[in-house]
Write a protein that holds these residues in place. Structure first.
Motif, PDB file in Angstrom:
ATOM      1  N   ALA A   1       7.829   3.259  -4.522  1.00 35.79           N
ATOM      2  CA  ALA A   1       6.726   3.430  -3.568  1.00 35.79           C
ATOM      3  C   ALA A   1       5.772   4.494  -4.081  1.00 35.79           C
ATOM      4  O   ALA A   1       4.557   4.414  -3.903  1.00 35.79           O
ATOM      5  N   ASN A   2       6.339   5.504  -4.770  1.00 33.48           N
ATOM      6  CA  ASN A   2       5.527   6.582  -5.328  1.00 33.48           C
ATOM      7  C   ASN A   2       4.445   6.064  -6.272  1.00 33.48           C
ATOM      8  O   ASN A   2       3.275   6.423  -6.166  1.00 33.48           O
ATOM      9  N   GLU A   3       4.870   5.218  -7.223  1.00 34.47           N
ATOM     10  CA  GLU A   3       3.909   4.705  -8.200  1.00 34.47           C
ATOM     11  C   GLU A   3       2.902   3.787  -7.507  1.00 34.47           C
ATOM     12  O   GLU A   3       1.689   3.870  -7.724  1.00 34.47           O
ATOM     13  N   PHE A   4       3.413   2.905  -6.656  1.00 39.27           N
ATOM     14  CA  PHE A   4       2.569   1.936  -5.957  1.00 39.27           C
ATOM     15  C   PHE A   4       1.502   2.649  -5.123  1.00 39.27           C
ATOM     16  O   PHE A   4       0.301   2.369  -5.228  1.00 39.27           O
ATOM     17  N   LEU A   5       1.923   3.636  -4.329  1.00 34.60           N
ATOM     18  CA  LEU A   5       0.965   4.333  -3.460  1.00 34.60           C
ATOM     19  C   LEU A   5       0.022   5.230  -4.264  1.00 34.60           C
ATOM     20  O   LEU A   5      -1.156   5.354  -3.928  1.00 34.60           O
ATOM     21  N   THR A   6       0.524   5.839  -5.337  1.00 39.76           N
ATOM     22  CA  THR A   6      -0.346   6.705  -6.153  1.00 39.76           C
ATOM     23  C   THR A   6      -1.476   5.896  -6.790  1.00 39.76           C
ATOM     24  O   THR A   6      -2.633   6.312  -6.801  1.00 39.76           O
ATOM     25  N   ARG A   7      -1.122   4.728  -7.322  1.00 40.22           N
ATOM     26  CA  ARG A   7      -2.166   3.866  -7.905  1.00 40.22           C
ATOM     27  C   ARG A   7      -3.240   3.529  -6.898  1.00 40.22           C
ATOM     28  O   ARG A   7      -4.430   3.543  -7.184  1.00 40.22           O
ATOM     29  N   VAL A   8      -2.805   3.194  -5.682  1.00 40.84           N
ATOM     30  CA  VAL A   8      -3.759   2.734  -4.677  1.00 40.84           C
ATOM     31  C   VAL A   8      -4.529   3.902  -4.077  1.00 40.84           C
ATOM     32  O   VAL A   8      -5.746   3.847  -3.918  1.00 40.84           O
ATOM     33  N   ASN A   9      -3.810   4.990  -3.735  1.00 39.25           N
ATOM     34  CA  ASN A   9      -4.446   6.096  -3.006  1.00 39.25           C
ATOM     35  C   ASN A   9      -5.250   7.016  -3.902  1.00 39.25           C
ATOM     36  O   ASN A   9      -6.449   7.211  -3.720  1.00 39.25           O
ATOM     37  N   LEU A  10      -4.573   7.619  -4.881  1.00 41.90           N
ATOM     38  CA  LEU A  10      -5.214   8.634  -5.716  1.00 41.90           C
ATOM     39  C   LEU A  10      -6.142   7.976  -6.729  1.00 41.90           C
ATOM     40  O   LEU A  10      -7.217   8.463  -7.029  1.00 41.90           O
ATOM     41  N   MET A  11      -5.681   6.820  -7.277  1.00 40.05           N
ATOM     42  CA  MET A  11      -6.447   6.168  -8.333  1.00 40.05           C
ATOM     43  C   MET A  11      -7.353   5.068  -7.781  1.00 40.05           C
ATOM     44  O   MET A  11      -7.930   4.272  -8.531  1.00 40.05           O
ATOM     45  N   LYS A  12      -7.452   5.007  -6.446  1.00 42.98           N
ATOM     46  CA  LYS A  12      -8.438   4.156  -5.752  1.00 42.98           C
ATOM     47  C   LYS A  12      -8.372   2.671  -6.117  1.00 42.98           C
ATOM     48  O   LYS A  12      -9.401   2.004  -6.194  1.00 42.98           O
ATOM     49  N   ALA A  13      -7.164   2.142  -6.343  1.00 41.23           N
ATOM     50  CA  ALA A  13      -7.054   0.727  -6.722  1.00 41.23           C
ATOM     51  C   ALA A  13      -7.528  -0.197  -5.604  1.00 41.23           C
ATOM     52  O   ALA A  13      -7.783  -1.370  -5.830  1.00 41.23           O
ATOM     53  N   TYR A  14      -7.653   0.357  -4.375  1.00 38.11           N
ATOM     54  CA  TYR A  14      -8.092  -0.502  -3.267  1.00 38.11           C
ATOM     55  C   TYR A  14      -9.600  -0.746  -3.303  1.00 38.11           C
ATOM     56  O   TYR A  14     -10.125  -1.563  -2.559  1.00 38.11           O
ATOM     57  N   ARG A  15     -10.314  -0.036  -4.173  1.00 36.07           N
ATOM     58  CA  ARG A  15     -11.772  -0.184  -4.200  1.00 36.07           C
ATOM     59  C   ARG A  15     -12.222  -1.028  -5.386  1.00 36.07           C
ATOM     60  O   ARG A  15     -11.739  -0.869  -6.498  1.00 36.07           O
ATOM     61  N   ASP A  16     -13.178  -1.919  -5.138  1.00 34.38           N
ATOM     62  CA  ASP A  16     -13.639  -2.819  -6.202  1.00 34.38           C
ATOM     63  C   ASP A  16     -14.389  -2.073  -7.295  1.00 34.38           C
ATOM     64  O   ASP A  16     -14.476  -2.534  -8.426  1.00 34.38           O
ATOM     65  N   ASP A  17     -14.965  -0.905  -6.948  1.00 30.19           N
ATOM     66  CA  ASP A  17     -15.756  -0.184  -7.957  1.00 30.19           C
ATOM     67  C   ASP A  17     -14.876   0.697  -8.847  1.00 30.19           C
ATOM     68  O   ASP A  17     -15.384   1.459  -9.657  1.00 30.19           O
ATOM     69  N   TYR A  18     -13.538   0.610  -8.720  1.00 33.40           N
ATOM     70  CA  TYR A  18     -12.620   1.322  -9.625  1.00 33.40           C
ATOM     71  C   TYR A  18     -11.833   0.273 -10.389  1.00 33.40           C
ATOM     72  O   TYR A  18     -11.435  -0.740  -9.812  1.00 33.40           O
ATOM     73  N   ASP A  19     -11.586   0.503 -11.698  1.00 33.34           N
ATOM     74  CA  ASP A  19     -10.845  -0.537 -12.419  1.00 33.34           C
ATOM     75  C   ASP A  19      -9.384  -0.151 -12.654  1.00 33.34           C
ATOM     76  O   ASP A  19      -8.795  -0.487 -13.666  1.00 33.34           O
ATOM     77  N   THR A  20      -8.793   0.560 -11.679  1.00 35.44           N
ATOM     78  CA  THR A  20      -7.360   0.876 -11.768  1.00 35.44           C
ATOM     79  C   THR A  20      -6.573  -0.428 -11.751  1.00 35.44           C
ATOM     80  O   THR A  20      -6.745  -1.228 -10.834  1.00 35.44           O
ATOM     81  N   PRO A  21      -5.713  -0.672 -12.754  1.00 29.41           N
ATOM     82  CA  PRO A  21      -5.006  -1.952 -12.764  1.00 29.41           C
ATOM     83  C   PRO A  21      -3.992  -2.043 -11.625  1.00 29.41           C
ATOM     84  O   PRO A  21      -3.202  -1.133 -11.421  1.00 29.41           O
ATOM     85  N   ILE A  22      -4.072  -3.116 -10.856  1.00 29.02           N
ATOM     86  CA  ILE A  22      -3.047  -3.372  -9.839  1.00 29.02           C
ATOM     87  C   ILE A  22      -2.937  -4.877  -9.695  1.00 29.02           C
ATOM     88  O   ILE A  22      -3.946  -5.581  -9.665  1.00 29.02           O
ATOM     89  N   LYS A  23      -1.696  -5.371  -9.700  1.00 30.00           N
ATOM     90  CA  LYS A  23      -1.509  -6.822  -9.634  1.00 30.00           C
ATOM     91  C   LYS A  23      -1.712  -7.307  -8.218  1.00 30.00           C
ATOM     92  O   LYS A  23      -1.427  -6.595  -7.263  1.00 30.00           O
ATOM     93  N   LYS A  24      -2.204  -8.533  -8.069  1.00 29.01           N
ATOM     94  CA  LYS A  24      -2.313  -9.117  -6.729  1.00 29.01           C
ATOM     95  C   LYS A  24      -0.999  -9.847  -6.445  1.00 29.01           C
ATOM     96  O   LYS A  24      -0.547 -10.649  -7.259  1.00 29.01           O
ATOM     97  N   PHE A  25      -0.387  -9.535  -5.328  1.00 30.01           N
ATOM     98  CA  PHE A  25       0.886 -10.164  -4.979  1.00 30.01           C
ATOM     99  C   PHE A  25       0.706 -11.069  -3.774  1.00 30.01           C
ATOM    100  O   PHE A  25      -0.209 -10.903  -2.991  1.00 30.01           O
ATOM    101  N   ASN A  26       1.662 -11.983  -3.612  1.00 29.94           N
ATOM    102  CA  ASN A  26       1.617 -12.889  -2.481  1.00 29.94           C
ATOM    103  C   ASN A  26       2.701 -12.560  -1.457  1.00 29.94           C
ATOM    104  O   ASN A  26       2.459 -12.533  -0.271  1.00 29.94           O
ATOM    105  N   ARG A  27       3.930 -12.302  -1.971  1.00 30.13           N
ATOM    106  CA  ARG A  27       5.039 -11.986  -1.060  1.00 30.13           C
ATOM    107  C   ARG A  27       5.709 -10.707  -1.561  1.00 30.13           C
ATOM    108  O   ARG A  27       6.250 -10.679  -2.657  1.00 30.13           O
ATOM    109  N   VAL A  28       5.664  -9.664  -0.753  1.00 33.77           N
ATOM    110  CA  VAL A  28       6.177  -8.358  -1.192  1.00 33.77           C
ATOM    111  C   VAL A  28       7.335  -7.942  -0.300  1.00 33.77           C
ATOM    112  O   VAL A  28       7.230  -7.986   0.930  1.00 33.77           O
ATOM    113  N   ALA A  29       8.445  -7.545  -0.916  1.00 32.87           N
ATOM    114  CA  ALA A  29       9.579  -7.005  -0.161  1.00 32.87           C
ATOM    115  C   ALA A  29       9.610  -5.499  -0.344  1.00 32.87           C
ATOM    116  O   ALA A  29       9.613  -5.006  -1.470  1.00 32.87           O
TER     117      ALA A  29
END
Length: 463
Positions: A256-284
């Motif tokens: 969860a640490n890596e996943f949240l750090t990528r999204v939060n600190l490295m702004k992977a949730y924003r289209d104007d940042y190119d932080t690599p994050i895979k698109k998933f369909n079903r997440v456990a």
């Protein structure tokens, strides 16, 4: 006159099926009218029990009385006399277990919305155009080093600066804020708010050095050689724990640490940042605490169609805050309770395709009073998924203890510190998750406060 409404004013929020597709803040905050109305529910008790539930001793009835009068500036001054991060606490404190659990109004009906009022006052102050200049205390000539800019380090630094010390914070990441910026998602704690609280500390004269990994770029001993007279270690618990089950090293398994750090600190949730994050369909998601809820709600917002929380106990045993669970359910997070992961399944290319779960039943209570999960023989089944996020806790990073001579640590890797934050090394104090292992923001802030008091006493005793 106290307002005798039994229920607290509800918090306005975004619609669940709209917000589960965006990263905007879920809770929208009180209006001034709501805040005044809520403040009038406070009975202003003689013995304010609510204060005893607050790790940073906010003068709760005093600030609420000012809100009831509509004097929000005075309310802000009262809160910030003991709490350097009010906009953060108003959002992420587990008030229901702390101040609000002690509120006398809660005996009949609901307690006063103390956290919501704190947030309102802090946001009101932030939105003001003409803020009074931050007062910069005069220097007393003593230099203190703080390691880590999370809630413990920021609080310790703020309190020491108010006492006149010259404080420098050393932060390993490129941005200050610690778990407030890399762990807690934008929709629960907007990063702009954390940044504004940190700017406040800088305006008071706290220095912050980023990209400084203590134990690599500098050691604790070198800080003393550089003229720092005391050191506070608030380096948190950033080392993820894993399940040690087959398939944990497949592609698509994250802490969860890596996943949240990528999204939060490295702004992977924003289209104007190119932080690599895979698109998933079903997440456990594996785990049932606040971090598991955060990871699940983030995965949903990144576009996953199905997000499952797998947890080996039942709903009553979920360690997450009630509010977090109540926010996750209407956002279509699916709870797979009483299921324990046994292995993770992969395809021929090493990618996750499923997680094998074993059904559990609740048995007798354990030493903490929580009912123990007991496996049901022959009940294994596979849940299809293309990603697994492991959110079962973190422990302190061993870097500081391995590079600091004679620093005693606990079996779990935390730094040993007494109730005053004093470690086994003279002049070295510690607090927060680096000592306790992963806990709450407000407890870390309480430890930062204690550390500041102890450092002040220590420096004065040396004169």
């Amino acid at each position: 006159m106290a307002n005798m409404k039994m229920q607290k004013n509800p918090m306005p929020e975004q619609d669940p099926l709209v917000r589960n597709k965006n990263f905007d803040e879920v809770a929208l905050g009180y209006t001034a009218e709501m805040a005044i109305d809520e403040a009038k529910r406070c009975l202003n008790c003689k013995n304010s029990l609510c204060r005893t539930g607050c790790p940073v001793s906010v003068r709760i009835p005093e600030f609420i009385a000012k809100v009831a009068e509509g004097d929000f500036d005075a309310a802000y001054d009262i809160i910030t006399s003991t709490n350097s991060l009010p906009a953060v606490c108003g959002r992420v404190c587990p008030q229901e277990k702390q101040c609000e659990s002690k509120c006398v109004r809660g005996i009949k009906g609901e307690s006063v919305g103390i956290g919501r009022l704190e947030r309102f006052v802090a946001d009101y102050h932030m939105a003001k155009e003409d803020k009074p200049a931050v007062t910069v205390p005069e220097s007393n000539g003593h230099k203190i080093a703080v390691i880590g800019s999370g809630p413990a380090g920021l609080t310790c630094a703020g309190d020491l600066r108010k006492m006149g010390y010259d404080v420098t914070i050393f932060e390993a990441f490129h941005k200050a804020g610690g778990v407030l910026v890399y762990g807690i998602p934008q929709f629960r704690l907007p990063k702009e708010i954390v940044a504004a609280e940190i700017e406040n500390l800088k305006a008071m004269g706290v220095q912050i050095v980023t990209n400084a990994i203590i134990g690599k770029s500098l050691t604790v001993d070198e800080l003393f050689e550089d003229g720092y007279e005391a050191v506070f270690i608030g380096s948190g618990a950033g080392l993820p724990q894993f399940l040690h089950i087959p398939g944990e090293n497949l592609l698509g398994v994250y802490s969860a640490n890596e996943f949240l750090t990528r999204v939060n600190l490295m702004k992977a949730y924003r289209d104007d940042y190119d932080t690599p994050i895979k698109k998933f369909n079903r997440v456990a998601i594996v785990g049932g605490g606040n971090v598991a809820m955060d990871a699940a709600r983030v995965a949903k917002r990144l576009g996953a169609e199905h997000v499952y929380i797998t947890y080996r106990r039942g709903k009553d045993e979920l360690p997450a805050r009630k509010e977090e669970v109540e926010h996750a359910e209407p956002e279509e997070i699916e709870f797979m309770l009483l299921n324990n992961p046994v292995s993770i399944k992969g395809d021929e290319n090493g990618h996750v395709v499923g997680i094998e779960l074993q059904k559990m039943e609740l048995g007798e209570p354990d030493e903490k009073g929580r009912r123990r999960p007991v496996p049901v023989e022959g009940s294994n089944w596979v849940l299809d998924c293309d990603a697994v996020v492991i959110a079962i806790g973190t422990s302190p990073n061993p870097l500081i203890k391995s590079t600091t001579k004679n620093l005693a640590t606990t079996k779990k890797g935390g730094i040993e510190a007494d109730e005053n934050g004093q470690t086994s090394r003279e002049g070295v104090f510690a607090g927060g998750d680096a000592v306790t292992g992963a806990a709450t923001v407000i407890l870390a802030m309480g430890a930062g406060k204690t550390g500041a008091k102890s450092i002040d006493k220590y420096i004065k005793s040396k004169k």
